[in-house]
Structures are given as structure tokens and as C-alpha cells.
Enzyme design. Structure first.
Site, mmCIF file in Angstrom:
data_model
loop_
_atom_site.group_PDB
_atom_site.id
_atom_site.type_symbol
_atom_site.label_atom_id
_atom_site.label_comp_id
_atom_site.label_asym_id
_atom_site.label_seq_id
_atom_site.Cartn_x
_atom_site.Cartn_y
_atom_site.Cartn_z
ATOM 1 N N SER A 86 120.918 0.900 -59.085
ATOM 2 C CA SER A 86 121.632 1.288 -57.865
ATOM 3 C C SER A 86 121.941 2.779 -57.808
ATOM 4 O O SER A 86 122.144 3.323 -56.726
ATOM 5 C CB SER A 86 122.925 0.480 -57.731
ATOM 6 N N HIS A 263 122.699 -10.948 -59.886
ATOM 7 C CA HIS A 263 122.699 -10.817 -61.350
ATOM 8 C C HIS A 263 123.181 -12.107 -62.002
ATOM 9 O O HIS A 263 122.712 -12.467 -63.082
ATOM 10 C CB HIS A 263 123.601 -9.659 -61.788
HETATM 11 MG MG MG Z 1 126.369 -0.864 -55.507
HETATM 12 ZN ZN ZN Z 2 122.547 -4.571 -59.697
#
Ligand code: MG
Ligand code: ZN
Length: 365
Positions: A86, A263
Site C-alpha cells: 500500500s 488479509h
Molecule cells: Mg491503506
Molecule cells: Zn494490505
């Protein structure tokens, strides 16, 4: 006489019209490219097509995202990996270069580059950040901080004090006032003229034009844990404050936890977070449709979990999700745009072009 006079007048007007018409047409053609005054950039972390579909199923077939007409796809690869994290994903949006996984607002050689938010500040626009995680987490951090590693959350918090961002709503207060270096950045922010509040104060009632509202020490709770309407409420509050600037504003809103559902391979977590993000998008779009000068852009940094919907019922609002990974995946993710400049975002292109297109619309008028 009267009739004659009118006819002459009409002939006169018509001849003027014949001269004026082509040049006004030309003028119109030159202005065909529309430029927004305000930009609201929404990032669904880990939001691929399956995550959007999961949210659609949970809403019985409804989707605020279905209101967008300009739609494209971006390739999410980072400079050093087929699978982005990210940090590199948001940094591609914020500074417009492919960088390594874990980078925050720096290029692949660890050089700081001005972010789109900092450029907006420089131009006199108001700016804001809203997220459902700690504000020092990779996605919001990439718009305001410049650090070689995403784990340097205290350094990222310190970077906030070096900018003039106007409105910050989210978690992560710990990194500002319970630091290993003993500094209290809340005091620093107050000295800089900010109102800073924690969860004991309802941020929607603040009158300040510059404020930090910390709702949590670290991350915000999940929707299942009762986060409620935070995302929509915080986004509309930020818009309300920032839109007072006649020059315009730039606001980034993150649906941070769609990724975390991926996740944990938790389809219910993903769908609930997706529904919350979609509702926020709807509220933002309602405002932008009234305003008419705002570009609303929605995309993701990457997909998470390799989610597929293998069976389900839209009528019963249920589906069975299957996952191929506990990590991010390398598939393209969608881009949705509404408002002046929206057409620029159709097609298939690299994630870094989001920055190029945004800055062109904002600053190359
Ligand atoms: Mg984020
Ligand atoms: Zn992630």
C-alpha cells in the site's frame, strides 16, 4: 415603418450572429476539456472487482459505484515487485512514480517528491485526509510524509507537522503524543493553529477551519465492531470545512479496512467494509452532483486476497467467497470518475498516471 425597422434590425442581428457564431463555437471547442475546482479522491485499500461485487451482493444488488459512467482500470505493479504494497501503491498516486514496496512519498532512490496534496497546498487550495485507520498508516501517510519505510510511523507523524494540511480525521493519536522521543506533536500542531481533539469530542461540531480529529490511538474499529457511520460523517465534515476555500480543495478519503478483510480471508469483513465505503462514495457523489465543480475519483491501490465469489444469492444477500492468497494480488483494479475531467480516467493505464491526470486537471489549466 415598424415592420421595416424590425426587419432591418433582424437582418443586422443575424449578420452580427453570423460573425459571432463561428468564433463562439471555436471558443467552446477550446474549452471542451473541463477542469474541476475541487478533487475528492477515494481509495478503497484492497478493493478489486470481487470486493466491489461482495459489497453489491450485501446491498441486495445496489451499488453507489454504479452511478459512475467514466470507468477505467489501472495496473498496480510497483518498481521492485509484481505485487505492490500500500505504500508503493499510494505513492504512485501521490507523487506519480513507481517506487519500491514500503516507500512513503519517496521515489525508488528514496528521494522525496512533492505529493499532489502538498502541490494543492502550494497553490492555495485547502486539503484534507480522512481514513478508517491510523493516519500514519501507509495510504494516508503517502500523501503527506516522505519516509524510506512505512514502519517509521513516528517519523511519519512528525512529517504531518511540517505540512499545512487543513483537516485530518482518523486514528493514530499514539504516534503524535506517546512517542519514544518524548515529543508531544499535539502541542506542536496547536502552536501551528490547529484545533486538535480526541474521541471525547464530536468532530462534526467543530467550528475550526484547521483541525485534527483523532478518533483512536491506533486504528478505528471494524464495521462489525461498531464503527457505524464514521466514514460518511467524517468525509462530509471534511468537505463542509474545505469547500469554504474559493480556490478549491483536495481531499483524500480511504476505505482502509477492505484490505484487512482480504488479509484475514474474511469475506464478511470485506463485504461490510465495502458497503461502508460504497455508502461514503454515495454521499460524496450527492455533494459533488450539487456542487458541479468537483471531480470525484475512486480507485484502489491493489486487490487483496485473490477473492472470488463462487456462489451466492443477491436476493438473500449472501455469497461464498474463496481466496487464493493471504496477501495482495497483481490484478488490475478499477477506476471510477465523475465530474469535470472524468473522461481522462477511462481506459487501461499505469497507477502512476492517476497522479499525472490529477495534476494536469488541477494545475495545468
Ligand atoms: Mg491503506
Ligand atoms: Zn494490505
Amino acid at each position: 415603418m415598424n415592420l421595416f425597422f424590425l426587419t432591418l434590425r433582424q437582418i443586422f442581428l443575424t449578420s452580427i450572429g453570423l460573425i459571432v457564431l463561428p468564433s463562439s463555437y471555436l471558443c467552446h471547442a477550446q474549452k471542451a476539456k473541463a477542469y474541476p475546482k475541487n478533487i475528492i479522491f477515494l481509495i478503497g485499500d484492497g478493493m478489486g472487482l470481487s470486493q466491489i461485487s461482495a459489497g453489491m451482493v450485501y446491498q441486495g444488488g445496489d451499488l453507489q459505484l454504479a452511478r459512475f459512467k467514466s470507468i477505467g482500470f489501472i495496473k498496480t505493479q510497483s518498481s521492485d515487485n509484481f505485487i505492490t504494497d500500500s505504500g508503493a501503491g499510494a505513492t504512485a498516486f501521490s507523487i506519480g512514480v513507481k517506487t519500491y514496496n514500503g516507500a512513503i512519498g519517496v521515489d525508488s532512490l528514496k528521494n522525496s517528491k512533492p505529493t499532489v496534496l502538498e502541490m494543492a497546498e502550494e497553490q492555495g487550495l485547502s486539503t484534507g485526509l480522512v481514513a478508517t485507520c491510523a493516519m500514519t498508516h501507509a495510504t494516508p501517510a503517502s500523501f503527506i510524509a516522505h519516509q524510506p519505510k512505512r514502519s517509521l510511523e513516528e517519523a511519519i507523524a512528525y512529517d504531518y507537522t511540517k505540512t499545512d494540511v487543513d483537516v485530518v480525521i482518523g486514528g493514530g493519536m499514539h504516534y503524535f503524543n506517546s512517542r519514544t522521543d518524548g515529543k508531544n506533536l499535539i502541542d506542536t500542531l496547536k502552536q501551528k493553529g490547529y484545533e486538535v481533539v480526541d474521541s471525547t469530542v464530536d468532530f462534526s461540531l467543530l467550528n475550526s477551519s484547521k483541525f485534527y480529529a483523532f478518533t483512536n490511538s491506533y486504528h478505528l474499529p471494524t464495521m462489525k465492531e461498531g464503527r457505524g457511520g464514521f466514514s460518511e460523517k467524517a468525509s462530509l465534515k471534511a468537505i463542509d470545512v474545505l469547500s469554504k476555500n474559493k480556490k478549491g480543495f483536495f481531499l483524500m478519503i480511504e476505505g482502509s479496512q477492505i484490505d484487512w478483510g482480504g488479509h484475514s480471508n474474511d469475506a464478511d469483513y470485506i463485504a461490510r467494509e465495502m458497503v461502508d465505503f460504497d455508502k461514503t462514495i454515495g454521499a460524496v457523489l450527492d455533494w459533488a452532483m450539487r456542487d458541479k465543480n468537483t471531480l470525484v475519483l475512486v480507485t484502489a491501490d491493489h486487490e487483496t486476497g485473490g477473492l472470488a465469489l463462487n456462489s451466492g444469492s443477491i436476493k438473500n444477500k449472501t455469497f461464498t467467497g474463496a481466496f487464493t492468497s493471504k496477501e495482495h494480488t497483481g490484478v488490475m483494479v478499477p477506476v471510477f470518475a465523475y465530474g469535470p475531467g472524468a473522461d481522462s480516467f477511462t481506459g487501461i493505464y499505469e497507477n502512476t498516471e492517476i497522479f499525472t491526470k490529477l495534476t494536469e486537471l488541477m494545475f495545468v489549466k
